[in-house]
Design a protein around this motif. Structure first.
Motif, mmCIF file in Angstrom:
data_model
loop_
_atom_site.group_PDB
_atom_site.id
_atom_site.type_symbol
_atom_site.label_atom_id
_atom_site.label_comp_id
_atom_site.label_asym_id
_atom_site.label_seq_id
_atom_site.Cartn_x
_atom_site.Cartn_y
_atom_site.Cartn_z
ATOM 1 N N ASN A 80 0.821 -1.211 0.000
ATOM 2 C CA ASN A 80 0.000 0.000 0.000
ATOM 3 C C ASN A 80 0.856 1.262 0.000
ATOM 4 O O ASN A 80 0.513 2.242 -0.676
ATOM 5 N N THR A 81 1.948 1.260 0.731
ATOM 6 C CA THR A 81 2.850 2.411 0.765
ATOM 7 C C THR A 81 3.417 2.671 -0.629
ATOM 8 O O THR A 81 3.464 3.813 -1.088
ATOM 9 N N CYS A 82 3.809 1.621 -1.299
ATOM 10 C CA CYS A 82 4.383 1.755 -2.643
ATOM 11 C C CYS A 82 3.334 2.165 -3.672
ATOM 12 O O CYS A 82 3.615 2.990 -4.556
ATOM 13 N N SER A 84 0.683 3.911 -3.076
ATOM 14 C CA SER A 84 0.426 5.336 -2.810
ATOM 15 C C SER A 84 1.509 6.203 -3.427
ATOM 16 O O SER A 84 1.224 7.261 -3.998
ATOM 17 N N GLU A 85 2.746 5.770 -3.333
ATOM 18 C CA GLU A 85 3.867 6.518 -3.915
ATOM 19 C C GLU A 85 3.749 6.576 -5.436
ATOM 20 O O GLU A 85 3.991 7.623 -6.036
ATOM 21 N N ARG A 87 1.044 6.414 -7.170
ATOM 22 C CA ARG A 87 -0.072 7.307 -7.512
ATOM 23 C C ARG A 87 0.356 8.765 -7.414
ATOM 24 O O ARG A 87 -0.077 9.586 -8.214
ATOM 25 N N LYS A 88 1.184 9.063 -6.441
ATOM 26 C CA LYS A 88 1.695 10.430 -6.316
ATOM 27 C C LYS A 88 2.488 10.820 -7.556
ATOM 28 O O LYS A 88 2.456 11.946 -8.001
#
Length: 188
Positions: A80-82, A84-85, A87-88
């Motif tokens: 999920n952290t990756c 999200s990154e 998507r940024k």
């Protein structure tokens, strides 16, 4: 000293002995980094997001319920952290539907290849898979996670995870088959 299970270290950290979290980091750092690298496709970003994943896991350790394995919970945080990154940065994922899979892929045989070369071919082929498929193959075959655990990590339904895993496996066979044909042509 005999290695303890994850719950032992989690309890130690939660009771205030925070230095025990280093055992968790040491145990999972390679796979967390590997997931991050495949999703982000950039070593520096992967290192940063792997570190961020461990920080998030540490801060959220009190919310770990134990209904799933700790590793599954940690991989979910990493994934999920990756995502999200990415998507940024507005990166787009490759769809599994965009790749043609040959029927010959089912017939590939690696038995004639020496074991040391076999590992190299498999590693090179895995690197050519899109990040979502690579993650599924990594979790299922190398981390030996069940489909249910993979669903927890990726957020996919069980049927979708099975379909994507099947497609990834066929695509991996196709990639390996092409690599082996190329290798044969260079030898001849």
């Amino acid at each position: 000293m005999e290695p303890k299970d994850d719950n032992y270290y989690i309890e130690k950290v939660l009771s205030g002995e925070t230095n025990y979290f280093s055992y968790i980091v040491e145990k999972y750092q390679d796979i967390v980094f590997s997931i991050a690298l495949k999703v982000l496709r950039n070593r520096e970003d992967a290192e940063e997001m792997a570190q961020e994943s461990f920080i998030k896991a540490y801060k959220s350790l009190g919310s770990f319920r134990g209904s799933a394995k700790f590793s599954t919970w940690l991989y979910r945080i990493t994934y999920n952290t990756c995502i999200s990154e990415t998507r940024k940065k507005k990166q787009h994922f490759t769809s599994t539907d965009d790749v043609q899979i040959s029927d010959e892929a089912e017939e590939m045989n690696l038995d004639g290849i020496p074991e040391e070369n076999r590992a190299r071919y498999i590693k090179e082929a895995l690197e050519k898979l899109p990040e979502d498929e690579y993650t599924l193959v990594l979790l299922y075959y190398f981390e030996e996670k069940s489909v249910d655990e993979i669903c927890t990590v990726t957020g996919l339904s069980a049927s979708n995870a099975k379909v994507k895993l099947f497609r990834a496996r066929k695509k991996l066979y196709t990639i390996l088959n092409e690599m082996l044909k190329d290798e044969l042509h260079t030898i001849l």
